[in-house]
Each structure stands twice: as C-alpha cells, then as structure tokens.
Design a protein around this motif. Structure first.
Motif, PDB file in Angstrom:
ATOM      1  N   VAL A   1      23.519 -10.153 -50.801  1.00 61.18           N
ATOM      2  CA  VAL A   1      24.798 -10.087 -50.082  1.00 61.18           C
ATOM      3  C   VAL A   1      25.314 -11.480 -49.782  1.00 61.18           C
ATOM      4  CG1 VAL A   1      25.867  -9.396 -47.897  1.00 61.18           C
ATOM      5  CG2 VAL A   1      24.407  -7.798 -49.127  1.00 61.18           C
ATOM      6  N   THR A   2      24.436 -12.366 -49.323  1.00 65.41           N
ATOM      7  CA  THR A   2      24.892 -13.711 -48.975  1.00 65.41           C
ATOM      8  C   THR A   2      25.304 -14.522 -50.198  1.00 65.41           C
ATOM      9  OG1 THR A   2      22.604 -14.519 -48.956  1.00 65.41           O
ATOM     10  CG2 THR A   2      23.565 -13.832 -46.840  1.00 65.41           C
ATOM     11  N   SER A   3      24.734 -14.220 -51.356  1.00 63.71           N
ATOM     12  CA  SER A   3      25.101 -14.957 -52.573  1.00 63.71           C
ATOM     13  C   SER A   3      26.096 -14.184 -53.436  1.00 63.71           C
ATOM     14  CB  SER A   3      23.858 -15.297 -53.382  1.00 63.71           C
ATOM     15  OG  SER A   3      23.246 -14.116 -53.846  1.00 63.71           O
ATOM     16  N   LEU A   4      26.586 -13.038 -52.928  1.00 60.68           N
ATOM     17  CA  LEU A   4      27.568 -12.203 -53.634  1.00 60.68           C
ATOM     18  C   LEU A   4      27.090 -11.785 -55.021  1.00 60.68           C
ATOM     19  CD1 LEU A   4      30.861 -14.054 -52.630  1.00 60.68           C
ATOM     20  CD2 LEU A   4      29.841 -12.032 -51.571  1.00 60.68           C
ATOM     21  N   ASP A   5      25.846 -11.383 -55.102  1.00 61.93           N
ATOM     22  CA  ASP A   5      25.253 -10.923 -56.360  1.00 61.93           C
ATOM     23  C   ASP A   5      25.459  -9.407 -56.461  1.00 61.93           C
ATOM     24  OD1 ASP A   5      23.830 -10.514 -58.632  1.00 61.93           O
ATOM     25  OD2 ASP A   5      21.953 -11.377 -57.891  1.00 61.93           O
ATOM     26  N   TYR A   6      26.632  -9.014 -56.947  1.00 62.45           N
ATOM     27  CA  TYR A   6      27.010  -7.604 -56.963  1.00 62.45           C
ATOM     28  C   TYR A   6      26.118  -6.734 -57.854  1.00 62.45           C
ATOM     29  CZ  TYR A   6      31.105  -9.122 -54.393  1.00 62.45           C
ATOM     30  OH  TYR A   6      31.921  -9.660 -53.446  1.00 62.45           O
ATOM     31  N   PRO A   7      25.735  -7.173 -59.039  1.00 66.91           N
ATOM     32  CA  PRO A   7      24.844  -6.320 -59.845  1.00 66.91           C
ATOM     33  C   PRO A   7      23.503  -6.037 -59.157  1.00 66.91           C
ATOM     34  CG  PRO A   7      25.853  -7.972 -61.238  1.00 66.91           C
ATOM     35  CD  PRO A   7      26.205  -8.323 -59.820  1.00 66.91           C
ATOM     36  N   LEU A   8      22.952  -7.037 -58.476  1.00 71.60           N
ATOM     37  CA  LEU A   8      21.692  -6.819 -57.761  1.00 71.60           C
ATOM     38  C   LEU A   8      21.890  -5.867 -56.596  1.00 71.60           C
ATOM     39  CD1 LEU A   8      18.707  -7.403 -57.430  1.00 71.60           C
ATOM     40  CD2 LEU A   8      19.317  -9.428 -56.091  1.00 71.60           C
ATOM     41  N   MET A   9      23.005  -6.006 -55.870  1.00 72.80           N
ATOM     42  CA  MET A   9      23.284  -5.076 -54.775  1.00 72.80           C
ATOM     43  C   MET A   9      23.416  -3.655 -55.298  1.00 72.80           C
ATOM     44  SD  MET A   9      25.881  -6.959 -52.145  1.00 72.80           S
ATOM     45  CE  MET A   9      26.908  -7.907 -53.240  1.00 72.80           C
ATOM     46  N   GLN A  10      24.109  -3.473 -56.420  1.00 78.61           N
ATOM     47  CA  GLN A  10      24.264  -2.138 -56.994  1.00 78.61           C
ATOM     48  C   GLN A  10      22.909  -1.566 -57.402  1.00 78.61           C
ATOM     49  OE1 GLN A  10      27.034  -2.891 -60.173  1.00 78.61           O
ATOM     50  NE2 GLN A  10      28.777  -2.192 -58.937  1.00 78.61           N
ATOM     51  N   ALA A  11      22.058  -2.388 -57.968  1.00 80.86           N
ATOM     52  CA  ALA A  11      20.735  -1.916 -58.377  1.00 80.86           C
ATOM     53  C   ALA A  11      19.898  -1.509 -57.169  1.00 80.86           C
ATOM     54  CB  ALA A  11      20.018  -3.005 -59.174  1.00 80.86           C
ATOM     55  N   ILE A  12      19.973  -2.289 -56.097  1.00 80.01           N
ATOM     56  CA  ILE A  12      19.203  -1.957 -54.895  1.00 80.01           C
ATOM     57  C   ILE A  12      19.723  -0.672 -54.267  1.00 80.01           C
ATOM     58  CG2 ILE A  12      18.674  -2.715 -52.542  1.00 80.01           C
ATOM     59  CD1 ILE A  12      18.511  -5.578 -53.655  1.00 80.01           C
ATOM     60  N   PHE A  13      21.053  -0.508 -54.199  1.00 79.00           N
ATOM     61  CA  PHE A  13      21.615   0.725 -53.642  1.00 79.00           C
ATOM     62  C   PHE A  13      21.252   1.930 -54.501  1.00 79.00           C
ATOM     63  CE2 PHE A  13      24.994  -2.079 -51.583  1.00 79.00           C
ATOM     64  CZ  PHE A  13      24.322  -2.097 -50.371  1.00 79.00           C
ATOM     65  N   LEU A  14      21.242   1.752 -55.818  1.00 79.80           N
ATOM     66  CA  LEU A  14      20.831   2.836 -56.715  1.00 79.80           C
ATOM     67  C   LEU A  14      19.367   3.196 -56.477  1.00 79.80           C
ATOM     68  CD1 LEU A  14      21.469   4.725 -59.114  1.00 79.80           C
ATOM     69  CD2 LEU A  14      20.698   2.876 -60.604  1.00 79.80           C
ATOM     70  N   PHE A  15      18.514   2.187 -56.348  1.00 81.03           N
ATOM     71  CA  PHE A  15      17.089   2.407 -56.096  1.00 81.03           C
ATOM     72  C   PHE A  15      16.876   3.153 -54.782  1.00 81.03           C
ATOM     73  CE2 PHE A  15      13.196   0.836 -54.003  1.00 81.03           C
ATOM     74  CZ  PHE A  15      12.260   1.361 -54.873  1.00 81.03           C
ATOM     75  N   ILE A  16      17.580   2.728 -53.725  1.00 83.01           N
ATOM     76  CA  ILE A  16      17.437   3.380 -52.425  1.00 83.01           C
ATOM     77  C   ILE A  16      17.932   4.821 -52.504  1.00 83.01           C
ATOM     78  CG2 ILE A  16      18.283   3.373 -50.041  1.00 83.01           C
ATOM     79  CD1 ILE A  16      18.243   0.291 -50.201  1.00 83.01           C
ATOM     80  N   SER A  17      19.065   5.039 -53.167  1.00 87.15           N
ATOM     81  CA  SER A  17      19.617   6.391 -53.293  1.00 87.15           C
ATOM     82  C   SER A  17      18.670   7.313 -54.051  1.00 87.15           C
ATOM     83  CB  SER A  17      20.962   6.351 -54.010  1.00 87.15           C
ATOM     84  OG  SER A  17      21.881   5.563 -53.303  1.00 87.15           O
ATOM     85  N   LEU A  18      18.129   6.831 -55.161  1.00 83.66           N
ATOM     86  CA  LEU A  18      17.202   7.658 -55.942  1.00 83.66           C
ATOM     87  C   LEU A  18      15.920   7.938 -55.166  1.00 83.66           C
ATOM     88  CD1 LEU A  18      17.633   6.146 -59.519  1.00 83.66           C
ATOM     89  CD2 LEU A  18      18.541   8.306 -58.619  1.00 83.66           C
ATOM     90  N   THR A  19      15.478   6.978 -54.372  1.00 81.46           N
ATOM     91  CA  THR A  19      14.288   7.182 -53.556  1.00 81.46           C
ATOM     92  C   THR A  19      14.526   8.264 -52.509  1.00 81.46           C
ATOM     93  OG1 THR A  19      13.636   4.872 -53.875  1.00 81.46           O
ATOM     94  CG2 THR A  19      12.629   6.041 -52.031  1.00 81.46           C
ATOM     95  N   VAL A  20      15.688   8.239 -51.859  1.00 87.13           N
ATOM     96  CA  VAL A  20      16.012   9.261 -50.852  1.00 87.13           C
ATOM     97  C   VAL A  20      16.149  10.629 -51.509  1.00 87.13           C
ATOM     98  CG1 VAL A  20      17.789  10.023 -49.233  1.00 87.13           C
ATOM     99  CG2 VAL A  20      17.040   7.647 -49.224  1.00 87.13           C
ATOM    100  N   LEU A  21      16.823  10.679 -52.663  1.00 83.93           N
ATOM    101  CA  LEU A  21      16.955  11.958 -53.372  1.00 83.93           C
ATOM    102  C   LEU A  21      15.592  12.510 -53.777  1.00 83.93           C
ATOM    103  CD1 LEU A  21      20.060  11.290 -55.634  1.00 83.93           C
ATOM    104  CD2 LEU A  21      19.880  12.939 -53.768  1.00 83.93           C
ATOM    105  N   GLY A  22      14.721  11.655 -54.277  1.00 85.52           N
ATOM    106  CA  GLY A  22      13.382  12.084 -54.665  1.00 85.52           C
ATOM    107  C   GLY A  22      12.568  12.576 -53.479  1.00 85.52           C
ATOM    108  N   ALA A  23      12.675  11.885 -52.348  1.00 85.33           N
ATOM    109  CA  ALA A  23      11.946  12.304 -51.147  1.00 85.33           C
ATOM    110  C   ALA A  23      12.458  13.654 -50.649  1.00 85.33           C
ATOM    111  CB  ALA A  23      12.077  11.241 -50.059  1.00 85.33           C
ATOM    112  N   ASN A  24      13.772  13.858 -50.693  1.00 82.34           N
ATOM    113  CA  ASN A  24      14.326  15.152 -50.288  1.00 82.34           C
ATOM    114  C   ASN A  24      13.876  16.264 -51.226  1.00 82.34           C
ATOM    115  OD1 ASN A  24      15.737  14.453 -47.969  1.00 82.34           O
ATOM    116  ND2 ASN A  24      17.511  13.775 -49.142  1.00 82.34           N
TER     117      ASN A  24
END
Length: 64
Positions: free
Chosen positions: A20-43
């Motif tokens: 976020v501080t370095s405005l690395d949008y592809p990395l932010m998107q990958a992290i949000f995707l990882f977190i989302s898939l983890t929550v979906l898998g846990a559910n």
C-alpha cells in the motif's frame, strides 16, 4: 498486523502494508485474492463439517 509487530513475525499484513505504501497494485490484488480465497475455503470447510456433525442438515433443497 499488530501481532506481527509485537512478535516480530513477518506475515501477509506487513507485506500488504508495504504494498500500500509503495502503491504496488498487482501485489495488493494478489493479497486480497489470497485472503478472499482463504475465507471462502474456511467457510466451505465449516459447512462440510456442520453437515457431517449435525444429521439434521441435509443436502437437498428447501422442503425436501
């Protein structure tokens, strides 16, 4: 992220902060995707576990 700072344990929160501080949008998107898939898998695992432990829960539709 607080846990990572207190115990000096590097994790996804710190990497997200750096992205976020370095405005690395592809990395932010990958992290949000990882977190989302983890929550979906846990559910999904929680739903499967509930279906195995509670015999009242059926896989059929409403009213069946």
């Amino acid at each position: 992220m607080l846990t990572e700072m207190v115990f000096a344990y590097p994790g996804v929160g710190f990497v997200l902060y750096q992205a976020v501080t370095s405005l690395d949008y592809p990395l932010m998107q990958a992290i949000f995707l990882f977190i989302s898939l983890t929550v979906l898998g846990a559910n999904f695992l929680a739903d499967l576990t509930l279906a195995l432990l509670d015999p009242r829960v059926r896989t059929g539709g409403a009213g069946s």
